[in-house]
Design a protein around this motif. Structure first.
Motif, short mmCIF file in Angstrom:
data_model
loop_
_atom_site.label_atom_id
_atom_site.label_comp_id
_atom_site.label_asym_id
_atom_site.label_seq_id
_atom_site.Cartn_x
_atom_site.Cartn_y
_atom_site.Cartn_z
N HIS A 232 -25.33 12.57 -18.41
CA HIS A 232 -25.60 13.36 -17.21
C HIS A 232 -24.34 14.12 -16.79
CE1 HIS A 232 -27.36 14.44 -13.32
NE2 HIS A 232 -26.23 14.02 -12.76
N ALA A 233 -23.21 13.43 -16.77
CA ALA A 233 -21.95 14.05 -16.36
C ALA A 233 -21.54 15.16 -17.33
CB ALA A 233 -20.84 13.00 -16.28
N ILE A 234 -21.65 14.90 -18.62
CA ILE A 234 -21.28 15.91 -19.61
C ILE A 234 -22.14 17.15 -19.43
CG2 ILE A 234 -21.32 16.46 -22.09
CD1 ILE A 234 -20.41 13.51 -22.56
N SER A 235 -23.42 16.95 -19.22
CA SER A 235 -24.33 18.07 -19.04
C SER A 235 -24.06 18.84 -17.74
CB SER A 235 -25.77 17.53 -19.04
OG SER A 235 -26.67 18.54 -18.71
N LYS A 236 -23.85 18.11 -16.64
CA LYS A 236 -23.74 18.77 -15.33
C LYS A 236 -22.34 19.26 -14.99
CE LYS A 236 -25.12 18.38 -10.55
NZ LYS A 236 -25.92 17.66 -9.57
N PHE A 237 -21.31 18.52 -15.37
CA PHE A 237 -19.95 18.84 -14.93
C PHE A 237 -19.01 19.33 -16.02
CE2 PHE A 237 -21.40 15.32 -12.09
CZ PHE A 237 -21.57 16.09 -10.96
N TYR A 238 -19.38 19.13 -17.29
CA TYR A 238 -18.45 19.44 -18.38
C TYR A 238 -19.05 20.41 -19.39
CZ TYR A 238 -16.03 15.58 -16.24
OH TYR A 238 -15.40 14.77 -15.32
N GLN A 239 -19.99 21.25 -18.94
CA GLN A 239 -20.60 22.30 -19.75
C GLN A 239 -21.08 21.79 -21.11
OE1 GLN A 239 -17.28 22.83 -18.37
NE2 GLN A 239 -18.47 23.33 -16.56
N GLY A 240 -21.58 20.57 -21.14
CA GLY A 240 -22.10 20.01 -22.37
C GLY A 240 -21.05 19.60 -23.38
N SER A 241 -19.79 19.57 -22.95
CA SER A 241 -18.69 19.30 -23.88
C SER A 241 -18.16 17.87 -23.74
CB SER A 241 -17.55 20.29 -23.62
OG SER A 241 -16.38 19.89 -24.31
N PHE A 242 -18.39 17.08 -24.78
CA PHE A 242 -17.84 15.72 -24.80
C PHE A 242 -16.31 15.77 -24.74
CE2 PHE A 242 -16.07 12.08 -27.06
CZ PHE A 242 -16.62 11.04 -26.34
N GLU A 243 -15.71 16.76 -25.41
CA GLU A 243 -14.25 16.88 -25.42
C GLU A 243 -13.70 17.12 -24.01
OE1 GLU A 243 -16.27 18.49 -27.63
OE2 GLU A 243 -15.77 17.21 -29.35
N SER A 244 -14.40 17.93 -23.22
CA SER A 244 -13.96 18.17 -21.84
C SER A 244 -14.06 16.89 -21.02
CB SER A 244 -14.81 19.25 -21.18
OG SER A 244 -14.60 20.48 -21.81
N PHE A 245 -15.12 16.13 -21.23
CA PHE A 245 -15.28 14.84 -20.54
C PHE A 245 -14.13 13.91 -20.92
CE2 PHE A 245 -17.20 10.51 -20.52
CZ PHE A 245 -17.35 10.38 -19.15
N GLN A 246 -13.84 13.83 -22.21
CA GLN A 246 -12.75 12.98 -22.70
C GLN A 246 -11.42 13.42 -22.09
OE1 GLN A 246 -12.45 12.95 -26.96
NE2 GLN A 246 -10.63 11.66 -26.96
N GLN A 247 -11.16 14.72 -22.04
CA GLN A 247 -9.92 15.22 -21.45
C GLN A 247 -9.82 14.85 -19.98
OE1 GLN A 247 -10.09 19.39 -22.37
NE2 GLN A 247 -9.25 19.13 -24.43
N SER A 248 -10.95 14.87 -19.27
CA SER A 248 -10.92 14.52 -17.85
C SER A 248 -10.56 13.05 -17.67
CB SER A 248 -12.24 14.84 -17.16
OG SER A 248 -13.22 13.87 -17.42
N ILE A 249 -11.02 12.19 -18.59
CA ILE A 249 -10.64 10.77 -18.52
C ILE A 249 -9.15 10.63 -18.78
CG2 ILE A 249 -10.89 8.51 -19.65
CD1 ILE A 249 -13.85 9.28 -20.14
N GLU A 250 -8.65 11.36 -19.77
CA GLU A 250 -7.22 11.30 -20.08
C GLU A 250 -6.39 11.77 -18.90
OE1 GLU A 250 -6.73 13.45 -23.75
OE2 GLU A 250 -7.95 12.01 -24.85
N GLN A 251 -6.82 12.83 -18.22
CA GLN A 251 -6.06 13.37 -17.08
C GLN A 251 -6.24 12.51 -15.83
OE1 GLN A 251 -7.68 17.30 -16.76
NE2 GLN A 251 -6.50 18.10 -18.48
N ASP A 252 -7.48 12.15 -15.52
CA ASP A 252 -7.78 11.48 -14.26
C ASP A 252 -7.48 9.99 -14.28
OD1 ASP A 252 -8.76 13.95 -13.55
OD2 ASP A 252 -10.87 13.38 -13.72
N VAL A 253 -7.55 9.37 -15.44
CA VAL A 253 -7.39 7.91 -15.49
C VAL A 253 -6.16 7.52 -16.31
CG1 VAL A 253 -8.47 5.73 -16.17
CG2 VAL A 253 -9.89 7.58 -15.28
N VAL A 254 -6.14 7.92 -17.56
CA VAL A 254 -5.11 7.42 -18.47
C VAL A 254 -3.72 7.86 -18.04
CG1 VAL A 254 -4.28 7.41 -20.86
CG2 VAL A 254 -6.75 7.25 -20.38
N SER A 255 -3.52 9.16 -17.82
CA SER A 255 -2.17 9.62 -17.49
C SER A 255 -1.71 9.05 -16.15
CB SER A 255 -2.08 11.14 -17.49
OG SER A 255 -2.89 11.69 -16.48
#
Length: 159
Positions: A20-43
């Protein structure tokens, strides 16, 4: 609002919230979702990381802490609708439910990645003190295998 049905609340957390998140907030891009986790959580986690945080998957206290975190997420986020009422089998889950739980899912994925990286570093010998830690891990594994054999034998005796 669209409504989401699932036969299993576990699959909602493993798949539906993410899709749902990938479709609604990340333009269908798993890579964008993954990058958001790296930026928002991991870093952010690595920037604020303290040596008191338990990151050793061989340490039972660490694993217990991680399990308690998951238990708390389940109690406070998974089993109730947005209005606080308990989720029952067959209920529809709203977009608000899925979107309201997204940050928890992202945090769990990010922390899981950090913890897995640490376990792999220790197992593959890329962490400091690798030889001693690896031998401890092997001994723990032998104890675990012995314990599993005892449990299996006990199960056989009881049936």
């Amino acid at each position: 609002h669209s409504h989401h049905h699932s036969h299993n609340l576990h699959s909602v957390w493993d798949t539906t919230i993410i899709q749902h998140a990938i479709s609604k907030f990340y333009q269908g891009s798993f890579e964008s979702f993954q990058q958001s986790i790296e930026q928002d959580v991991v870093s952010k986690t690595l920037q604020t990381f303290s040596s008191s945080e338990c990151m050793d998957g061989r340490n039972k206290d660490c694993v217990s802490t991680w399990a308690q975190e998951s238990w708390n997420y389940a109690l406070h986020s998974a089993y109730a609708h947005v209005d606080g009422t308990e989720i029952s089998t067959g209920d529809s889950l709203s977009d608000d439910y899925l979107e309201g739980r997204l940050e928890v899912v992202k945090k769990c994925l990010g922390m899981g990645g950090i913890r897995l990286a640490r376990v792999l570093e220790l197992a593959l010998g890329t962490a400091e003190g690798k030889e001693e830690e690896l031998s401890i891990m092997v001994e723990d594994k032998k104890e675990e295998e012995l314990s599993l054999k005892k449990m299996s034998a006990l199960r056989g005796a009881l049936s």
